[in-house]
Structures are given as structure tokens and as C-alpha cells.
Design an enzyme around this catalytic site. Structure first.
Site, PDB file in Angstrom:
ATOM      1  N   LEU A   1       0.702  -1.345  -0.108  1.00 14.40           N
ATOM      2  CA  LEU A   1       0.108  -0.035  -0.075  1.00 14.40           C
ATOM      3  C   LEU A   1       0.784   1.174   0.169  1.00 14.40           C
ATOM      4  O   LEU A   1       0.373   2.342  -0.480  1.00 14.40           O
ATOM      5  CB  LEU A   1      -1.036   0.437   1.345  1.00 14.40           C
ATOM      6  N   GLY A   2       2.016   1.158   0.728  1.00 13.37           N
ATOM      7  CA  GLY A   2       2.737   2.352   0.922  1.00 13.37           C
ATOM      8  C   GLY A   2       4.112   1.828   1.881  1.00 13.37           C
ATOM      9  O   GLY A   2       4.204   0.910   2.092  1.00 13.37           O
TER      10      GLY A   2
ATOM     11  N   GLY B   1       6.369   3.956   4.512  1.00 14.63           N
ATOM     12  CA  GLY B   1       6.471   4.983   5.312  1.00 14.63           C
ATOM     13  C   GLY B   1       7.911   4.933   6.107  1.00 14.63           C
ATOM     14  O   GLY B   1       8.841   4.238   5.717  1.00 14.63           O
TER      15      GLY B   1
ATOM     16  N   GLY C   1       8.636   1.371   7.812  1.00 10.40           N
ATOM     17  CA  GLY C   1       8.609   0.197   6.907  1.00 10.40           C
ATOM     18  C   GLY C   1       7.596   0.170   5.969  1.00 10.40           C
ATOM     19  O   GLY C   1       6.855   1.240   5.645  1.00 10.40           O
TER      20      GLY C   1
ATOM     21  N   VAL D   1       3.636  -0.950   4.062  1.00 14.81           N
ATOM     22  CA  VAL D   1       2.333  -1.141   4.456  1.00 14.81           C
ATOM     23  C   VAL D   1       1.920  -2.162   3.318  1.00 14.81           C
ATOM     24  O   VAL D   1       1.911  -1.759   2.398  1.00 14.81           O
ATOM     25  CB  VAL D   1       1.546  -0.149   4.808  1.00 14.81           C
TER      26      VAL D   1
ATOM     27  N   LYS E   1       1.470  -3.139   8.918  1.00 14.80           N
ATOM     28  CA  LYS E   1       2.886  -2.300   8.633  1.00 14.80           C
ATOM     29  C   LYS E   1       3.806  -3.155   9.301  1.00 14.80           C
ATOM     30  O   LYS E   1       3.684  -3.766  10.534  1.00 14.80           O
ATOM     31  CB  LYS E   1       2.714  -1.021   9.640  1.00 14.80           C
TER      32      LYS E   1
ATOM     33  N   ASP F   1       5.583  13.415  12.827  1.00 13.17           N
ATOM     34  CA  ASP F   1       5.608  13.285  11.426  1.00 13.17           C
ATOM     35  C   ASP F   1       4.507  13.159  10.771  1.00 13.17           C
ATOM     36  O   ASP F   1       3.872  12.720   9.951  1.00 13.17           O
ATOM     37  CB  ASP F   1       6.349  11.935  11.085  1.00 13.17           C
TER      38      ASP F   1
END
Ligand SMILES: *[C@@H]1O[C@H](CO)[C@@H](O)[C@H](O)[C@H]1NC(C)=O
Ligand SMILES: *[C@@H]1O[C@H](CO)[C@@H](O)[C@H](O)[C@H]1NC(C)=O
Ligand SMILES: *[C@@H]1O[C@H](CO)[C@@H](O)[C@H](O)[C@H]1NC(C)=O
Ligand SMILES: *[C@@H]1O[C@H](CO)[C@@H](O)[C@H](O)[C@H]1NC(C)=O
Ligand SMILES: *[C@@H]1O[C@H](CO)[C@@H](O)[C@H](O)[C@H]1NC(C)=O
Ligand SMILES: *[C@@H]1O[C@H](CO)[C@@H](O)[C@H](O)[C@H]1NC(C)=O
Ligand SMILES: *[C@@H]1O[C@H](CO)[C@@H](O)[C@H](O)[C@H]1NC(C)=O
Ligand SMILES: *[C@@H]1O[C@H](CO)[C@@H](O)[C@H](O)[C@H]1NC(C)=O
Ligand SMILES: *[C@@H]1O[C@H](CO)[C@@H](O)[C@H](O)[C@H]1NC(C)=O
Ligand SMILES: *[C@@H]1O[C@H](CO)[C@@H](O)[C@H](O)[C@H]1NC(C)=O
Length: 801
Positions: free
Chosen positions: A509-510, A512, A515, A517, A534, A628
């Protein structure tokens, strides 16, 4: 024995001064650059220029020339200090001080012709006529100090200096006039005298009964001589004897205390001036005047220590001038009527801080009796004029308004002092327009954008050092609580389960900062649930207990604007977090698209983020600093509601709140400046990032955009500030009709964002205040035109405004 020795010494001095002095002849001169002076024959004193610390300014002065700190005892009035290149010259007409261009700055001009001058061993600098009569003396024109053998005639005064190192005329004067010795506070800088805070009470209509001279006798100290020759001790002046072989002086301090000091003549002794006696006995309480701020200035309070005043600010107040403790205090939050339009509930906006045994006796505007403490507090809370309430005598409530004056600590009198402060500490009207701060920020951002290897290396170095410290600290702190209990209501997943749910981590999914996801699906009896898993990489070395503690804290959070943690896995080296799945992806993908998403939609999202942040900072069990906040970490749920993700991983707010600096997290363009300074990190770093995100939401553009915009607009925070200053809100929303129709909110929200991105974390509002301002419960104090122009003048393009 000792006494008679001094008597002999002083006698011999007074008998033959004219034989021991070195004459200064006409047309002799001194300039600032030569660093020369005219010493007295014994070398005890010298006359000349003294360079002021850290400046090119010089003081025409007389000083003790044999002691290491060369204490100044006289300095010419009003014209001092003078620029480099100035010159003092002895002429027949007098002593003349001129600047480098020859302009006369000051003159000692006696009414007869001068034939020579001399620096005497007493510390007196004299001009003499042809019969050796003194026609001008520094002793007759004192500034803040008098010396042994000096005699003050009626009509003389001393003026304190402004601060220890600033020799400008200060806030106190000593007058010997009308037979009386008196100390006055001055309405600075006008010179108007308030009521005296000390008086010798030696005036009398009968001149022979009235004070006539103030004498500083080498052996007996300071006393007043009456018209009939009688001597009178100064009231409150202790009669302590002082040892021989000492230098003496009496100085009216910048703090208003007149004191006599002694210093060993033996230069091998490692000691400095010590105070022998002083008046008044307690300046904190002796100054009592309905005008003027008292010994410590307005809104402060004073406590006495060895006769000297020490100044303090009330809770949530700070010194007006951080370099001058005697200049008074100001609240760090907006205060007073006219600020709240009545729509806000005072219970929500204000809080009280309590202290004991303080008083501002002349700042009352209402007395409520009989009243109990609770009534007193409530009365002050709902009264916009009330800044402080003092509950005393068990049944009386004194309400006080700003500015508070004559503040003092009063140990005897038990009273409870309630300071009304705004919830959300550190809320100050914008001082964003700090020239240097803004420039520095620009440089910093540019450096970051430059992405130079050096910067990154520093970054890593600092980060790892901090990480180590934090680890250690946490280890020490968190041994007691049972970690498994705190994580109990989260589901524990086996690695196998997660692997199955994510189909062996198939769909990413992405990525970050901690780590990758992955998307997953959980199938159970009650149905199927989409999840986001995650997989933590950088935390992998963290101990099991520590991990569970952190996860437990995240698991306890529950808010509609946060992404919910469902469970975790910490089998073996694996560290996985299982979250609910957010169907509408990240805010970043939503916001920076064309056409722009609807304004009202964006407004809703901004409010959601603010609510989530408020919850994290103030409302959940263990406060959490996110560190963040950025559009990639804000997800949108099925209803396009904002959900903050990725919180609690970097940092849990420790209960002591201060000095908790961890790894530098955060992302270019969103990180608060204090990460790069040696200052504690607080929840205000999130406020900064929120301010940036708020601007992004308003403008629908990224905080840093180097591609399709000009240099002027590349950095959103700077550009937004410039637009704000120019009142060009239309530029920010780029003809977004709906946003332009909501003009009031647009303007208000831009200014809230500007508040949030101030350099000084203390000036940024808290999340509570941000929320209140966004929702319109609290007015956003506007920048004054003055601070506007100040801010814009920092920029080279200021001329075009
Ligand atoms: C100083 O000058 C005066 C007057 O000219 C003279 O009487 C005296 O002797 C001089 N003293 C010294 C030390 O030169
Ligand atoms: C001036 O003289 C003083 C004492 O003689 C000395 O401490 C100081 O360093 C000198 N300053 C300069 C600029 O020469
Ligand atoms: C000169 O001034 C002194 C005081 O400084 C005064 O006593 C004297 O009378 C004055 N003389 C003249 C001629 O004005
Ligand atoms: C001193 O100066 C005055 C004028 O200022 C003059 O009248 C007098 O004669 C001078 N005395 C001596 C001793 O030179
Ligand atoms: C200069 O600084 C020193 C040390 O800070 C201080 O002791 C001294 O009083 C200062 N002198 C002046 C004239 O400000
Ligand atoms: C002393 O204070 C006055 C008034 O604040 C200021 O104008 C002046 O510049 C100061 N002088 C020095 C040498 O700092
Ligand atoms: C002033 O006081 C003295 C005593 O010190 C006394 O002798 C004299 O008569 C008084 N003068 C007047 C005018 O009262
Ligand atoms: C100082 O005091 C002593 C002792 O009382 C006295 O003899 C002397 O005259 C005084 N000196 C002055 C200048 O008044
Ligand atoms: C100065 O002090 C030192 C030690 O404190 C002592 O040995 C010396 O004799 C003293 N000198 C004088 C002149 O008193
Ligand atoms: C204070 O007074 C109010 C009103 O009289 C009363 O309701 C309250 O209980 C009192 N509180 C205390 C602590 O006595």
C-alpha cells in the site's frame, strides 16, 4: 589602635593634598584610541576613557585603578557613552569633551579661568584656578557613587544607572535637598519623581535643626550634618565598623538600593566588593506608589535577599526584556476583555495557577467579602477584567487587573493567589516577523532541500545519539509496569496468520518511515475485515517488552480521527502492526490533484486532523507526540473523514514533558526548526507540521514545490506568509471560487497556520487552542500593522508592497 591609624592617615591626606598631586597642564588631552588615562599620584584612581564591553563606545569616567575590576565611580552625565575617536581636552575655559568631528558633547565650564587640573588620590578630579582654588570638582557633580571625604551640599543628587552594564540614567535617584536625604523611583525615562521610598526625615523649618551636608567620613562612614553642626545617623544605616586598609564607596545601585561597599586594598587578596550597609531595609515593600511598577517593574513580584531585590514573573508570564530581570513581566497569552466575544466558555479557555503569600497591594479593583475560595475563583474566571485574584483573611476576595504593580512576596500574610491563565501554555501574539528567524529558516530549508551529504550525515549522527539516549532513559523508566497487561485488549497475531491475511505480503500500500505497509484481509465467523499491515523495519532491534509497551499505548487510543490499531505480532524478530484499512488512501493523493477537491471537504478534513491531534496531545491516557504529521500520514476513511496514522511509534510523551528529545523524525518541509537546535522537543513540533499541512490543505499544493512554480513561491510557508502580509489571500487559493466566498474562514485559517509555524515553539498555540480557533470559539489575535511592516521589511522585495 586601628581607628587612630586611620585618623592619622586621613588627617595627613587632608593636610597636604596639593603637594602630592601631579598637575595636568592646559591643552593636555586624552583620546579614546590611545588607551591612556590621568592617574592620581598614588595610582589609586584614574581619569580617562573606558571602553564599554562588546562595543565601540567609550565612557568618560573615573575608576579605582588598582583593583582588578577597575570599578567606575564617576561618569559624565547625559552625553555618555561617546563614540570611538572622541577626545577630552583641558582648556583655559574648562574641560571639553568632543566627538571625532569636533562637536562639543559635554563641558565642565567654571566661571573663572582654569590654570590646571588634577586627579586627586581621594578620587576627586578637580579644575583649579591660578591660586589653586578648586573651581570644578567631580565630587560636586557626582553620578551614582560617593567616596570617602566627599561631602554633598544641599541640592545635590545621585542617579542610578539603567542596568549593571548600561550607564544611561536609570530608574532611581538620591536627593539631598530641603535638609533631607531621600530615595525616589523615577518615571523612566521622563525623570518625573514619584513618592520617596526612603527619607532621612532631617528637614526642619529651623535651618540650624535641618540637614545641611551629607558627609562620607573616611573613618565614620556616611552621616548628615545639621546646620548647627550636630551629626545625625541615617535611619536604618547600620553602624557596623569597617576594617582598615580597605577602599570604600557608596553607590546608588541600578536596583534602587543605596549601599556602602568595601574592598581590600591588598591586590593579592582574591576578593571583591562587599556590602557593609544599605538603605532601604526592604525595597520590595518600601516602594509603595500607585503609579510606577515598583522595584521590579510591572506584572512582576519582588523578594528580598541580603537587602537586594530579586525579581520574578508570575506563572505563565515572562520578562519583557529577557536580559533585564528588573524591567517587568508580561503574560505569554492574550489577556483581557475584548479578546473573547463571549461565545467561548471561560471554563474551556482559562485555568488557574496558584501560589501563596504574594501581593500587589495597589492593583485591586474589587473586594468581595464574605466570599469563599471557590466563589473567588469563579468570580475571577467569568470576569474578563480579572487577571489575578487574591483570597485572604479566610473570607475576602480581591480582584486585580493588569498591569500589576508593586508586587512582593509577603511571607507573614497567608493568602492564596489565583493567576488566571489561558489553557494552552505558551500562546503569545505573533512575533513571527523576526527578521533573523525567518532568514535562518530559509537557509535551513534550502540546506535541507539541497540534500547535501554533509547535512544528512549530521542528521544521522544526531539522530543516533538521541536514539541511544532515549533508549537508555526508557529502559530506566519503564521497568515497573507489566507490559503484557497494557497490550491486553489488542489482538495478538501469529506471523502465520498475518502471512495468510496478506497473501505473503503481496499487495503493497505504501512505504513509510518505519517500514512497508501491505493490504490484507481477515476472514472470521463474523465476516471479513480489510486490514493494513505495517511491517516495522527500523524498530526491529527493540526489545519485546518495550515494543509491547509502545503498542499497548497505541492500542489504548480510540478516536474517530485516528487510524485504529487492531493488533500486533512480535514473534521472533518480526514486528508487525495490524490496522484497520482506510479505503480512500492518503490525504496526499487526494489533495494534490486537479481539479482541486471541494473547499468544504477540505475544511472538514482540516478540522478532523486538528481533533485527532488534540486527542493525541491532551486527551488520551499517555500523551503522544506524533513527530511526523504530513499528508502521507493522514488517511481518509470511507466517509472521507481524516484519520491520523503512524502515531506513537517514534515517541510517547513522558510524564515529565521536558527535555524529551528522541530521534529526529519528520519529513523535509514539515519539520519544526527546533529539531536542529539544542532545545527540548515538545508537542509543538506537531503544531508546526500541522501549520504546514493546513496551508497545503488551503492551497492544495505541496509545502515544497521546486518544479512548476517560481523561486518566490517554492517554499509554501514563506510564500503564504508573504501573501498574508500583503493580504492577497486570493493568490493562495488561486481563484478557488468557493474558498473565496468563505473569505472570513480563509483569512482566519491562514493566520492560524502562520501562528503554528512560528520559529519559537513557545509562541505556537497548543492543539487545544488551534482547535478552538479553527472552530471559531477563540478569536485569532491579528497581527498589528506595525508588526506587518516589520516582517515584510526583512525581505528584499519589501519595497514592492
Ligand atoms: C600644580 O600647579 C600649581 C599652580 O600652578 C602649583 O602651585 C603646584 O606646585 C603644582 N604642583 C605640582 C605637583 O606640579
Ligand atoms: C587598555 O589598558 C588596560 C589597562 O592598562 C588594558 O587592560 C586593556 O587591555 C587596554 N586596552 C587596549 C585596547 O589596549
Ligand atoms: C563662580 O562660581 C562659584 C561656585 O562655583 C561661586 O561661588 C562664585 O561666586 C562664582 N564667581 C563668579 C564671579 O560668578
Ligand atoms: C589669577 O588670574 C586672575 C584673572 O583670572 C588675575 O586677575 C590674577 O592676577 C591672577 N593671579 C595670579 C597670582 O596670577
Ligand atoms: C565588562 O564585562 C565584565 C565581565 O563580564 C564585567 O565584570 C564588567 O563589569 C563589564 N564592564 C563594563 C564597563 O560593562
Ligand atoms: C542603554 O539603554 C538605553 C535605553 O534602553 C539604550 O537606548 C542604549 O542603547 C543602551 N546603551 C547601551 C550601551 O547598551
Ligand atoms: C532654631 O533652633 C535652635 C536650637 O537648635 C534654637 O536655638 C533657635 O532659637 C531656633 N531658631 C528658631 C528661629 O526657632
Ligand atoms: C571624620 O570623623 C572624625 C572622627 O569623628 C573627625 O575627627 C573628622 O573631622 C571627620 N572628618 C571630616 C572630613 O569630617
Ligand atoms: C596582602 O595579603 C597577603 C596574603 O593575603 C599577605 O601575605 C600580605 O602581607 C598582604 N600585604 C599587605 C601589604 O598587607
Ligand atoms: C462556597 O460558597 C458557595 C455559595 O455560598 C457554596 O455553594 C459552596 O459550597 C462554598 N464552597 C466551599 C468550599 O465552602
Amino acid at each position: 589602635m586601628a581607628l587612630s591609624a586611620i585618623l592619622l592617615l586621613s588627617l595627613s591626606l587632608s593636610l597636604q593634598p596639593k603637594f602630592t598631586m601631579a598637575n595636568i597642564t592646559l591643552s593636555s588631552s586624552l583620546t579614546t584610541s590611545e588607551n591612556s588615562s590621568w592617574p592620581s599620584p598614588s595610582g589609586d584612581f584614574a581619569f580617562g576613557f573606558r571602553q564599554l564591553n562588546n562595543s565601540n563606545l567609550y565612557l568618560l569616567a573615573i575608576w579605582f585603578n588598582k583593583i582588578p575590576d577597575r570599578t567606575i565611580v564617576w561618569h559624565g552625565e547625559s552625553t555618555n557613552p561617546v563614540p570611538e575617536g572622541s577626545k577630552v581636552e583641558l582648556k583655559g575655559s574648562g574641560l571639553v569633551l568632543q566627538d571625532p568631528e569636533g562637536l562639543v558633547l559635554w563641558e565642565a565650564r567654571p566661571n573663572t579661568t582654569v590654570s590646571y587640573a588634577a586627579m586627586l588620590d581621594t578620587g576627586n578630579f578637580v579644575l583649579a584656578d591660578n591660586s589653586s582654588g578648586y573651581i570644578w570638582e567631580s565630587f560636586k557633580n557626582p553620578t551614582d557613587t560617593i567616596l570617602p571625604t566627599q561631602v554633598l551640599d544641599l541640592g545635590t543628587k545621585l542617579s542610578s544607572r539603567l542596568t549593571e552594564t548600561n550607564f544611561s540614567k536609570g530608574k532611581f535617584e538620591l536627593h539631598f535637598s530641603d535638609g533631607n536625604l531621600q530615595l525616589f523611583p523615577i518615571a523612566w525615562p521622563s525623570g518625573f519623581q514619584y513618592k520617596p521610598y526612603y527619607s532621612s526625615e532631617t528637614n526642619n523649618v529651623n535651618a540650624s535643626e535641618s540637614g545641611y551636608q551629607l558627609v562620607f567620613n573616611e573613618s565614620r562612614g556616611i552621616y548628615i550634618v545639621k546646620g548647627n553642626g550636630e551629626t545625625v545617623q541615617l535611619p536604618g544605616w547600620s553602624s557596623r565598623n569597617y576594617p582598615p586598609d580597605y577602599y570604600h564607596r557608596a553607590t546608588l545601585g541600578f536596583d534602587g538600593v543605596f549601599a556602602q561597599y568595601s574592598h581590600s586594598r591588598n591586590s593579592t587578596d582574591e576578593q571583591s566588593w562587599f556590602s557593609l550597609r544599605f538603605i532601604p531595609s526592604n525595597i520590595c515593600t518600601d516602594i509603595m506608589e500607585d503609579m510606577g511598577g515598583g522595584a521590579c517593574g510591572f506584572n512582576s513580584y519582588c523578594s528580598i535577599q541580603d537587602g537586594r531585590p530579586t525579581c520574578h514573573c508570575p506563572p505563565e508570564y515572562v520578562f519583557l526584556d529577557p536580559n533585564n530581570r528588573y524591567g517587568g513581566c508580561k503574560p505569554t497569552f492574550p489577556q483581557g476583555c475584548g479578546l473573547d466575544d463571549g461565545s467561548a466558555d471561560p471554563e474551556e479557555v482559562y485555568d488557574f495557577r496558584e501560589l501563596d503569600s504574594l501581593n500587589w497591594p495597589l492593583s485591586d479593583y474589587e473586594r468581595l467579602t464574605p466570599y469563599n475560595l471557590t466563589q473567588c475563583r469563579i468570580s475571577c474566571l467569568y470576569d474578563c477584567s480579572c487577571a489575578v485574584a487574591v483570597f485572604s483573611g479566610g473570607d475576602s476576595c480581591f480582584k486585580k487587573r493588569l498591569p500589576l504593580s508593586n508586587g512582593r512576596s509577603e511571607a507573614r500574610d497567608f493568602s492564596r493567589v489565583l493567576f488566571k491563565v489561558r489553557k494552552g501554555v505558551g500562546f503569545t501574539p505573533p512575533g513571527y516577523s523576526d527578521v533573523r528567524a525567518k532568514k535562518e529558516k530559509r537557509v535551513l530549508l534550502k540546506a535541507l532541500l539541497g540534500s547535501s551529504a554533509l547535512v544528512n550525515a549530521c542528521f544521522l549522527l544526531v539522530a543516533s545519539a538521541l536514539m541511544f539516549r532515549m533508549r537508555y532513559k526508557r529502559k530506566v523508566k519503564k521497568q515497573a509496569p507489566s507490559s503484557s497487561k497494557s497490550a491486553a485488549h489488542l489482538r495478538f497475531f501469529t506471523y502465520k496468520e498475518v502471512e495468510v491475511a496478506t497473501k505473503r505480503f503481496k499487495e503493497e500500500l505504501g512505504r513509510g518511515s518505519f517500514g512497508i505497509v501491505y493490504k490484507g484481509i481477515l476472514i472470521s465467523d463474523s465476516g471479513t475485515v480489510l486490514i493494513a499491515v505495517k511491517r516495522l523495519e527500523k524498530l526491529a532491534q527493540a526489545g519485546e517488552r518495550e515494543f509491547r509497551t509502545e503498542v499497548g499505548a497505541i492500542g489504548k487510543t480510540h478516536h474517530k480521527n485516528l487510524v485504529r490499531l487492531l493488533g500486533y505480532c512480535d514473534q521472533g524478530p518480526q514486528r508487525l502492526l495490524v490496522y484497520e484499512f482506510m479505503s480512500n488512501g492518503a490525504l496526499a493523493n487526494f489533495l494534490f490533484t486537479f481539479p482541486k477537491p471541494d473547499w468544504h471537504h477540505r475544511v472538514k478534513i482540516a478540522l478532523g486532523i486538528a481533533r485527532g491531534l488534540l486527542y493525541l496531545h491532551e486527551e488520551c491516557d499517555v500523551p503522544i507526540i506524533h513527530c511526523d504529521i504530513k499528508p502521507q500520514n493522514i488517511l481518509l476513511d470511507d466517509h472521507h473523514g481524516a484519520r491520523i496514522a503512524d502515531f506513537g511509534l517514534a515517541k510517547l510523551l513522558l510524564s515529565d514533558q521536558s527535555g524529551t528529545k528522541t530521534v529526529i523524525r519528520g519529513t523535509k518541509g514539515y519539520v519544526a526548526p527546533e529539531w536542529f537546535k539544542n532545545v527540548p522537543i515538545s508537542a509543538k513540533v506537531d503544531i508546526y507540521s500541522f501549520g504546514v499541512v493546513l496551508l497545503e490543505i488551503i492551497c492544495c499544493r505541496r509545502s515544497v514545490n521546486l518544479e512548476d512554480v517560481g523561486e518566490e513561491t517554492a517554499i509554501l510557508t514563506d510564500w503564504a506568509y508573504d501573501c498574508y502580509v500583503r493580504g492577497r489571500f486570493d493568490l493562495l487559493v488561486d481563484n478557488d471560487i468557493v474558498a473565496m466566498d468563505d473569505q472570513q474562514r480563509l483569512q482566519k485559517w491562514v493566520s492560524i497556520a502562520i501562528w503554528c509555524i512560528q520559529e519559537d515553539p513557545a509562541r505556537r498555540p497548543t492543539s487545544k487552542l488551534v482547535m478552538a480557533m479553527l472552530e471559531g470559539f477563540v478569536e485569532v489575535p491579528s497581527l498589528t500593522p506595525h508588526s506587518f511592516s516589520f516582517g515584510s521589511s526583512s525581505e528584499s522585495k519589501a519595497g514592492s508592497y
